[in-house]
Every structure is written in C-alpha cells, then in structure tokens.
Design an enzyme around this catalytic site. Sequence first.
Site, PDB file in Angstrom:
ATOM      1  N   GLU A 134       0.816  -1.224   0.000  1.00 23.61           N
ATOM      2  CA  GLU A 134       0.000   0.000   0.000  1.00 23.61           C
ATOM      3  C   GLU A 134       0.848   1.272   0.000  1.00 23.61           C
ATOM      4  OE1 GLU A 134      -2.980  -0.385   3.080  1.00 23.61           O
ATOM      5  OE2 GLU A 134      -4.049  -1.876   1.884  1.00 23.61           O
ATOM      6  N   CYS A 151      -7.010  -6.648 -11.145  1.00 27.67           N
ATOM      7  CA  CYS A 151      -6.228  -7.903 -11.133  1.00 27.67           C
ATOM      8  C   CYS A 151      -6.808  -8.924 -12.110  1.00 27.67           C
ATOM      9  CB  CYS A 151      -6.166  -8.485  -9.723  1.00 27.67           C
ATOM     10  SG  CYS A 151      -5.068  -7.533  -8.661  1.00 27.67           S
ATOM     11  N   GLU A 175      -1.864 -10.019  -6.169  1.00 30.95           N
ATOM     12  CA  GLU A 175      -1.822 -10.821  -7.405  1.00 30.95           C
ATOM     13  C   GLU A 175      -0.906 -10.183  -8.437  1.00 30.95           C
ATOM     14  OE1 GLU A 175      -4.389  -9.711  -5.657  1.00 30.95           O
ATOM     15  OE2 GLU A 175      -6.236 -10.806  -6.060  1.00 30.95           O
ATOM     16  N   CYS A 210      -9.633  -8.350  -7.480  1.00 30.31           N
ATOM     17  CA  CYS A 210     -10.351  -7.134  -7.885  1.00 30.31           C
ATOM     18  C   CYS A 210     -10.384  -7.043  -9.421  1.00 30.31           C
ATOM     19  CB  CYS A 210      -9.668  -5.896  -7.301  1.00 30.31           C
ATOM     20  SG  CYS A 210      -8.121  -5.467  -8.127  1.00 30.31           S
TER      21      CYS A 210
HETATM   22  N1  THU Z   1      -6.161  -6.156  -2.614  1.00 31.21           N
HETATM   23  C1  THU Z   1      -5.372  -7.118  -3.172  1.00 31.21           C
HETATM   24  O1  THU Z   1      -4.187  -7.258  -2.831  1.00 31.21           O
HETATM   25  N2  THU Z   1      -5.915  -7.917  -4.116  1.00 31.21           N
HETATM   26  C2  THU Z   1      -7.195  -7.821  -4.566  1.00 31.21           C
HETATM   27  O2  THU Z   1      -7.564  -8.485  -5.525  1.00 31.21           O
HETATM   28  C3  THU Z   1      -8.139  -6.942  -3.873  1.00 31.21           C
HETATM   29  C4  THU Z   1      -7.555  -5.933  -2.970  1.00 31.21           C
HETATM   30  C5  THU Z   1      -5.582  -5.267  -1.611  1.00 31.21           C
HETATM   31  C6  THU Z   1      -5.432  -3.841  -2.068  1.00 31.21           C
HETATM   32  C7  THU Z   1      -5.400  -3.106  -0.741  1.00 31.21           C
HETATM   33  O3  THU Z   1      -4.068  -3.135  -0.245  1.00 31.21           O
HETATM   34  C8  THU Z   1      -6.263  -3.963   0.165  1.00 31.21           C
HETATM   35  O4  THU Z   1      -6.396  -5.225  -0.467  1.00 31.21           O
HETATM   36  C9  THU Z   1      -7.651  -3.384   0.425  1.00 31.21           C
HETATM   37  O5  THU Z   1      -8.290  -3.086  -0.763  1.00 31.21           O
END
Ligand code: THU
Length: 161
Positions: A64, A115, A75, A112
Amino acid sequence: MKKIEISTEVFVYDDLNELREIEIELLEKAEEALAKAYAPYSEFLVGSAVLLENGEILNGANQENAAYSTCICAERTVLSAAATIFPKIKPVLLSVVVKNTNKQQDKPAAPCGECRQYIFEVESRFQSEIPILMKAQSNKIYKVKSASQLLPLAFQKSDLI
Ligand code: THU
C-alpha cells in the site's frame, strides 16, 4: 435484439483435503506471504502465490501507499515478479489468501477488477488458462478455472486491431 447469457463456474470446497497436494501447497505459500503485506491503511492483508510451469513457486503480498491509488494488489505483485524473474515461463496456477486484521473473515475474496484484467492478460500472453484458488481464514475455498470466468467480455488484444 438478442440476449447473450454468460455464466461462470465457481467450485466451492469446504475442506482443504478435497484439493490436490500442489493446490494445498500453493495456498500455504499465499498464506505465508501475508507476512509480506504492507497494508497500514486498509489493514487488509492479501497474499498470493503462483506456480510456474518449471515448478518454481513465487509469492507476494499487497503493497500500500499513502497515495491510495498507488497501492499494488498481491496478485499483480507476484505475477509481475514472475514475469521479471522468469519472463518465458508460463504461470499455471494462482492462489490468493486474505486476512482482515480487524475481523475474522471466512469467505474467500476474489481478485479485484484490475487484477482480473491483469491475470487475463497473462493468460492471453501464454495462451493458457490459469486456475485461481481463493481462501480466507477458514477452510472454505473457491476455485475458478481461469481469469476469464471472472471477467466476461474481457477487453483484449483483439479489440485493438
Ligand atoms: N487487494 C489485493 O491485494 N488484491 C485484490 O484483488 C483486492 C484488494 C488489496 C489492495 C489493498 O491493499 C487492500 O487489499 C484493500 O483493498
């Protein structure tokens, strides 16, 4: 007018032992990667692992940033590491494990939208589907056979021509 219906197959398992050994191992590697998450803002940890055709396994986690839109999901972290270290080797299996540090989370979370698009591109690049395993902090597991199951009508290379 004609209506097109697109359906998705999601396989739901309630017990890790229903999976193949390599699938269990890949989920364990994603779980291990939770320790690599840098998620001071969301406190939502995501670990991901990829198995390559040569047997190598890489893992990674979400990274982050104070400028939120700069955050990188687990991912994409792991797939871009794989593309950098082994650019010619095909990814054959992907796992994603999530952990909410503020509450017990039993339901797996799917990648998400960004991804999904990224994984879809990797599939297109290697012309090969990548099954995706998803798990949270219980024994419930979701599995899809490919990113395209999660991304109907995907925007793709052929749309650009
Ligand atoms: N996040 C992922 O690492 N992968 C996903 O497919 C969905 C979201 C992370 C991004 C962020 O650091 C946290 O989850 C909250 O959204």
